[in-house]
Design an enzyme around this catalytic site. Structure first.
Site, PDB file in Angstrom:
ATOM      1  N   ASP A   1      20.777  55.617  10.644  1.00  0.00           N
ATOM      2  CA  ASP A   1      20.087  56.758  10.049  1.00  0.00           C
ATOM      3  C   ASP A   1      19.278  56.316   8.838  1.00  0.00           C
ATOM      4  O   ASP A   1      19.542  55.260   8.245  1.00  0.00           O
ATOM      5  CB  ASP A   1      21.083  57.850   9.657  1.00  0.00           C
TER       6      ASP A   1
ATOM      7  N   GLU B   1      25.391  57.261   7.520  1.00  0.00           N
ATOM      8  CA  GLU B   1      25.733  56.636   6.236  1.00  0.00           C
ATOM      9  C   GLU B   1      25.068  57.340   5.074  1.00  0.00           C
ATOM     10  O   GLU B   1      25.677  57.513   4.011  1.00  0.00           O
ATOM     11  CB  GLU B   1      25.330  55.151   6.255  1.00  0.00           C
TER      12      GLU B   1
END
Length: 486
Positions: free
Chosen positions: A121, A188
């Site tokens: 991400d 994350e």
């Protein structure tokens, strides 16, 4: 008087002897490894594959917005398409909606696995700023010697560098003796709860422990460590914790034409002022001392005397470090008042005043010790103190005397022989914090050379990675896997 002077002179001579002896013994801790076996990287082809990944807008769910599920699905399909040997040989296990674990089984099942990590991400591009980028943020364009796009540094560059290296090692017939795990999280940037935290819990339930963990973190920088002329590869051996304290004062309310001697805002303002005037103590610990233990021997003689004798000079060093915001954050739990609320009208007394103070917690301190410090510093029963939202304890400090550390240091020096490798304390958080209970060797390092201008591109405008630098990162990951999985 003469005897006193002679005694003082003797003390000075003895002290000087101790200082100089310790400085003479303060020798380099850098590995001098053998030359690595050749490893060829097609830099242009690798850069093109990374560019393809950067075109996919993989945003995790946050602030009420759903995740970009289609982009994550496309990225996983892209990885399977671009790295066929990995998917023919390694076991692939989805974790949550967007994360994945690959297992490369080693020939010796008695050895604890080594884990390499990264995340898929990316942080959003600030609305309205897309046009200010040199190249569009999700273009993945390879131009001017760089791969441009959100995630090039944080953290698709790491993920795809690992994938490139493993695919090439498989093509070369490499068979690990130690099992290698590749863990790529999908959230994350929003806390890692569905990805890394879930995976760590699953491994813990299965009774798995890890020989080592390598995640994103420090990079190769120049001019950051004063006194060291060489570039320094900063390896995070610990992370600071995180907590926000909510301070609330309840008042009488009413009209501002008849105010009390002190309103709720006044009480709370004094509390914040007391907090800012009472910072938590500074300490050389949590990786900061280790930084000087590894970098100090590479400095000039005067600085070596200083850092070889921290038993005497630590207060002086701390005074210098706490004088700047950037280095102060590395040696103490920091205090940052970030939010303040009172009345909604200029002529109405606040019935309630609220403030939020954010703390980044030094290893050795804790969430509870921070709250105790807040209450002691404020020293006012009218101010109610509690934690707000997500909290995280500081991580344990990983070992720098283990075989896992030696292999990491060796790998860095084999690929980047001109650098000095040094541990340090990471001020931010990474997915690796969830794995500290599974290994005493959790390290945070991205094998990229960055200057000060490039550092500002992390989470900022014009994120990019150089084509040659990315190829070197692939070489590092390949050498690291060779060394840890031998």
């Amino acid at each position: 008087m003469k005897r006193i002077l002679l005694s003082l002179l003797a003390v000075v001579v003895v002290l000087a002897g101790v200082l100089l002896t310790k400085a003479a013994r303060f020798t380099s801790r850098q590995a001098q490894p053998e030359t690595a076996a050749p490893f060829t990287v097609d830099a242009d082809a690798a850069a093109a594959r990374l560019g393809g990944a950067l075109r996919l807008k993989t945003l995790a769910a946050s602030e009420g917005k759903p995740a970009e599920d289609a982009a994550f699905a496309a990225l996983h399909a892209y990885i399977q398409e671009q790295y066929p040997r990995i998917h023919q040989t390694l076991k692939r296990e989805p974790v949550g909606a967007h994360s994945v674990l690959y297992t490369w089984a080693g020939s010796d099942a008695s050895l604890r696995p080594a884990m390499l990590m990264g995340h898929l991400d990316v942080v959003p591009v600030e609305p309205g700023t897309e046009a200010t980028w040199t190249h569009p943020p999700y273009s993945g364009l390879v131009a001017e010697g760089y791969v441009w796009g959100r995630g090039a540094l944080d953290d698709k560059g790491s993920v795809f560098g690992i994938l490139e290296s493993v695919e090439a090692l498989l093509a070369a017939g490499f068979q690990p003796r130690r099992t290698v795990l590749l863990a790529f999280g999908g959230d994350e940037e929003v806390g890692g709860h569905e990805g890394a935290e879930t995976l760590a819990r699953q491994l813990r339930e299965q009774g798995v422990t890890l020989e080592s963990v390598l995640d994103e973190g420090g990079m190769i920088v120049s001019g950051t460590v004063p006194g060291v002329a060489s570039p320094v590869a900063l390896v995070g051996v610990a992370e600071k914790g995180f907590a926000s304290a909510e301070l609330i004062v309840n008042g009488e309310g009413g009209h501002s034409s008849m105010p009390p001697p002190q309103t709720a805002v006044g009480v709370l303002s004094r509390a914040i002022s007391r907090l800012e005037d009472s910072p938590m103590p500074a300490h050389l610990r949590g990786g900061s001392r280790a930084l000087f233990e590894f970098a100090g021997p590479e400095m000039g003689f005067g600085m070596r005397v200083l850092f070889a004798n921290l038993w005497l000079f630590e207060p002086l060093v701390l005074r210098q470090l706490t004088g700047k915001a950037t280095t102060n954050a590395a040696v103490r739990t920091t205090t940052a008042a970030t939010m303040f609320e009172g009345s909604e009208r200029d002529n109405v007394l606040p019935a309630r005043a609220r403030a939020v103070v954010n703390f980044r917690i030094l290893p050795g301190d804790s969430v509870e010790s921070v709250l105790e410090h807040v209450r002691d510093a404020v020293d006012d029963p009218r101010v109610k103190v509690s934690t707000l939202g997500f909290v995280s304890e500081p991580s344990p400090v990983s070992r720098t005397d283990s075989e896992a550390w030696t292999q990491l240091l060796r790998s860095v020096r084999q690929v980047f022989p001109d650098v000095v490798v040094a541990p340090y304390l990471m001020l931010g958080a990474s997915d690796s914090r969830y794995f500290t209970g599974l290994s005493e060797n959790v390290y945070r390092f991205m094998p990229l050379r960055l200057d000060s201008a490039d550092l500002s591109r992390l989470h900022g405008k014009d994120e990019r990675v150089s084509v040659q630098g990315y190829a070197d990162a692939v070489r590092f990951y390949a050498q690291y896997v060779r060394n840890v999985a031998h």
